[in-house]
Design a protein around this motif. Sequence first.
Motif, PDB file in Angstrom:
ATOM      1  N   ARG A  35       0.820  -1.637   0.276  1.00 59.05           N
ATOM      2  CA  ARG A  35       0.033   0.050   0.145  1.00 59.05           C
ATOM      3  C   ARG A  35       0.704   1.302   0.266  1.00 59.05           C
ATOM      4  NH1 ARG A  35      -5.021   0.476   1.099  1.00 59.05           N
ATOM      5  NH2 ARG A  35      -5.394  -1.859  -0.366  1.00 59.05           N
ATOM      6  N   VAL A  36       0.272   1.809  -0.899  1.00 60.01           N
ATOM      7  CA  VAL A  36       1.279   3.116  -1.186  1.00 60.01           C
ATOM      8  C   VAL A  36       0.518   4.401  -0.017  1.00 60.01           C
ATOM      9  CG1 VAL A  36       2.205   4.925  -2.891  1.00 60.01           C
ATOM     10  CG2 VAL A  36       2.400   2.517  -2.947  1.00 60.01           C
ATOM     11  N   VAL A  37      -1.060   5.059  -0.744  1.00 63.06           N
ATOM     12  CA  VAL A  37      -1.274   5.518  -0.285  1.00 63.06           C
ATOM     13  C   VAL A  37      -3.094   5.206   0.081  1.00 63.06           C
ATOM     14  CG1 VAL A  37      -1.671   6.833  -2.609  1.00 63.06           C
ATOM     15  CG2 VAL A  37      -1.685   7.948  -0.272  1.00 63.06           C
ATOM     16  N   ASP A  38      -4.286   5.373   0.629  1.00 69.50           N
ATOM     17  CA  ASP A  38      -4.927   5.715   1.322  1.00 69.50           C
ATOM     18  C   ASP A  38      -5.831   6.952   0.924  1.00 69.50           C
ATOM     19  OD1 ASP A  38      -6.128   3.220   1.152  1.00 69.50           O
ATOM     20  OD2 ASP A  38      -4.474   3.169   3.087  1.00 69.50           O
ATOM     21  N   THR A  39      -6.666   7.657   0.227  1.00 69.35           N
ATOM     22  CA  THR A  39      -6.597   8.553   0.652  1.00 69.35           C
ATOM     23  C   THR A  39      -8.249   9.011  -0.293  1.00 69.35           C
ATOM     24  OG1 THR A  39      -6.010  11.028  -0.619  1.00 69.35           O
ATOM     25  CG2 THR A  39      -6.313   9.409  -2.412  1.00 69.35           C
ATOM     26  N   THR A  47      -7.717  14.561  -6.184  1.00 70.65           N
ATOM     27  CA  THR A  47      -7.438  13.928  -4.350  1.00 70.65           C
ATOM     28  C   THR A  47      -6.533  15.724  -4.148  1.00 70.65           C
ATOM     29  OG1 THR A  47      -5.072  13.225  -5.417  1.00 70.65           O
ATOM     30  CG2 THR A  47      -7.096  11.522  -4.435  1.00 70.65           C
ATOM     31  N   GLN A  49      -3.486  15.624  -2.967  1.00 70.97           N
ATOM     32  CA  GLN A  49      -1.942  16.254  -3.070  1.00 70.97           C
ATOM     33  C   GLN A  49      -1.795  15.014  -5.048  1.00 70.97           C
ATOM     34  OE1 GLN A  49       0.212  17.939  -1.455  1.00 70.97           O
ATOM     35  NE2 GLN A  49      -1.484  18.658  -0.758  1.00 70.97           N
ATOM     36  N   LEU A  51      -0.470  11.716  -5.664  1.00 67.77           N
ATOM     37  CA  LEU A  51      -0.543  10.526  -5.164  1.00 67.77           C
ATOM     38  C   LEU A  51       0.982   9.973  -4.705  1.00 67.77           C
ATOM     39  CD1 LEU A  51      -3.396   8.295  -6.823  1.00 67.77           C
ATOM     40  CD2 LEU A  51      -3.376   9.414  -4.833  1.00 67.77           C
ATOM     41  N   LEU A  52       1.623  10.473  -6.102  1.00 72.28           N
ATOM     42  CA  LEU A  52       3.226  10.370  -5.818  1.00 72.28           C
ATOM     43  C   LEU A  52       3.939  11.425  -6.769  1.00 72.28           C
ATOM     44  CD1 LEU A  52       4.054   6.346  -7.257  1.00 72.28           C
ATOM     45  CD2 LEU A  52       3.846   7.039  -4.992  1.00 72.28           C
TER      46      LEU A  52
END
Length: 117
Positions: A35-39, A47, A49, A51-52
């Motif tokens: 998992r890299v991000v939850d948003t 979003t 920001q 995601l990467l």
Amino acid sequence: MGRLSTHVLDTVNGKPAAGVAIALDALLPDGSRERVVDTVTNADGRTDQPLLSGTLPVGSYELTFAIGDYFRHLGTKLAEPAFLDLVPIRFAIAEPQGHYHVPLLASPWSYSTYRGS
């Protein structure tokens, strides 16, 4: 500087989809995932920001959009189980400095995506 972004459009109601939960996972060579991000999408269906950002790690990824929960929250009558609940989109990053935009256009019965700008 590289960047990965997304947005979600509700094609039934003709508006940005606010409040859609999104998970980004890196798909690792051994078959596992990280998992890299939850948003969650904002009022504009985006979003807050990227995601990467920065130098993007080359590799395969999966975005998962909780589109069933979004339509349930709106009061849309869905079959149970819903035809579309979690929508996964697998894609790859090959350019560490590239801009990858992966939008989702969704209804309770269909979706589409493309590499945007």
